[in-house]
Design a protein around this motif. Structure first.
Motif, mmCIF file in Angstrom:
data_model
loop_
_atom_site.group_PDB
_atom_site.id
_atom_site.type_symbol
_atom_site.label_atom_id
_atom_site.label_comp_id
_atom_site.label_asym_id
_atom_site.label_seq_id
_atom_site.Cartn_x
_atom_site.Cartn_y
_atom_site.Cartn_z
ATOM 1 N N ASN A 81 36.542 0.187 118.539
ATOM 2 C CA ASN A 81 35.926 -0.298 119.771
ATOM 3 C C ASN A 81 35.453 -1.721 119.502
ATOM 4 O O ASN A 81 35.841 -2.326 118.504
ATOM 5 N N GLU A 82 34.606 -2.266 120.373
ATOM 6 C CA GLU A 82 34.187 -3.660 120.225
ATOM 7 C C GLU A 82 33.364 -3.903 118.957
ATOM 8 O O GLU A 82 33.319 -5.012 118.440
ATOM 9 N N LYS A 83 32.679 -2.873 118.441
ATOM 10 C CA LYS A 83 31.768 -3.061 117.308
ATOM 11 C C LYS A 83 32.193 -2.349 116.030
ATOM 12 O O LYS A 83 31.759 -2.718 114.952
ATOM 13 N N TRP A 84 33.009 -1.316 116.124
ATOM 14 C CA TRP A 84 33.317 -0.472 114.966
ATOM 15 C C TRP A 84 34.810 -0.207 114.842
ATOM 16 O O TRP A 84 35.520 -0.121 115.841
ATOM 17 N N THR A 85 35.247 -0.012 113.590
ATOM 18 C CA THR A 85 36.602 0.437 113.298
ATOM 19 C C THR A 85 36.515 1.602 112.328
ATOM 20 O O THR A 85 35.844 1.504 111.295
ATOM 21 N N ALA A 86 37.181 2.699 112.669
ATOM 22 C CA ALA A 86 37.289 3.849 111.769
ATOM 23 C C ALA A 86 38.678 3.812 111.160
ATOM 24 O O ALA A 86 39.678 3.676 111.872
ATOM 25 N N GLN A 87 38.754 3.916 109.833
ATOM 26 C CA GLN A 87 40.031 3.867 109.139
ATOM 27 C C GLN A 87 40.122 5.074 108.203
ATOM 28 O O GLN A 87 39.297 5.217 107.299
ATOM 29 N N VAL A 88 41.105 5.950 108.439
ATOM 30 C CA VAL A 88 41.318 7.093 107.556
ATOM 31 C C VAL A 88 42.050 6.581 106.320
ATOM 32 O O VAL A 88 43.058 5.885 106.423
ATOM 33 N N ILE A 89 41.507 6.919 105.150
ATOM 34 C CA ILE A 89 42.062 6.421 103.880
ATOM 35 C C ILE A 89 42.243 7.574 102.909
ATOM 36 O O ILE A 89 41.622 8.631 103.046
ATOM 37 N N LYS A 90 43.091 7.380 101.930
ATOM 38 C CA LYS A 90 43.293 8.374 100.873
ATOM 39 C C LYS A 90 42.047 8.399 100.011
ATOM 40 O O LYS A 90 41.528 7.360 99.616
#
Length: 165
Positions: free
Chosen positions: A25-34
């Motif tokens: 979104n405008e303020k956050w990024t969720a990144q799925v990682i190993k």
């Protein structure tokens, strides 16, 4: 707000990512990682403009038990709330570590002694300030960042008529 305002225009020009392993979104990024520690997965939450994640936590495996469960809107909302709360608590804790106060007795009134630590990388220091009941400054002196503020040190400084400790 109409569709021609700069805010709406900017939002339309920069579409937000909503993919199975990355949600934004405008303020956050969720990144799925190993997950480096095991065969599982983790999710890293990045605040806009930051290179390091604000929070990293475990992420659920998908049905095939090999790949991660895809991100979705409700999971992202929960992750944003959790990461925001974590950042808020961290900021409060840092503020409490860097800013302390003690109230002691002066000759005629109560005096609040404040310690504000300035965490400069090369030359950290602290400012010791005395205020009267109305919040007016009575004295201020620069001290070592390691200065320990407690009732005894505050009272000693007041009793010494604000001479540098």
């Amino acid at each position: 707000m109409n569709d021609n305002t700069p805010d709406m225009q900017e939002m339309q020009d920069q579409p937000l990512v909503q993919e199975p392993r990355r949600w934004q979104n405008e303020k956050w990024t969720a990144q799925v990682i190993k997950n480096d520690d095991d065969d599982g997965w983790a999710v890293a939450m990045y605040k806009d403009g930051e290179s390091e994640p604000a929070l990293v936590g475990p992420w659920t495996m998908g049905r095939d038990k090999k790949n991660p469960k895809p991100l979705d809107g409700s999971a992202f909302i929960t992750l944003v709330k959790t990461a925001s709360e974590f950042v808020r608590r961290s900021e409060q804790q840092l503020h409490a570590q860097l800013n302390q106060s003690v109230t002691v007795n002066g000759q005629d009134s109560r005096i609040t002694v404040l310690l504000r630590i300035v965490p400069d990388e090369d030359n950290p220091y602290a400012m010791l300030t005395a205020q009267d009941d109305g919040g007016d400054a009575l004295a201020e002196v620069k001290v070592a960042a390691s200065f320990k503020l407690n009732r005894q040190t505050a009272q000693a400084w007041v009793d010494a008529e604000f001479a540098k400790p």
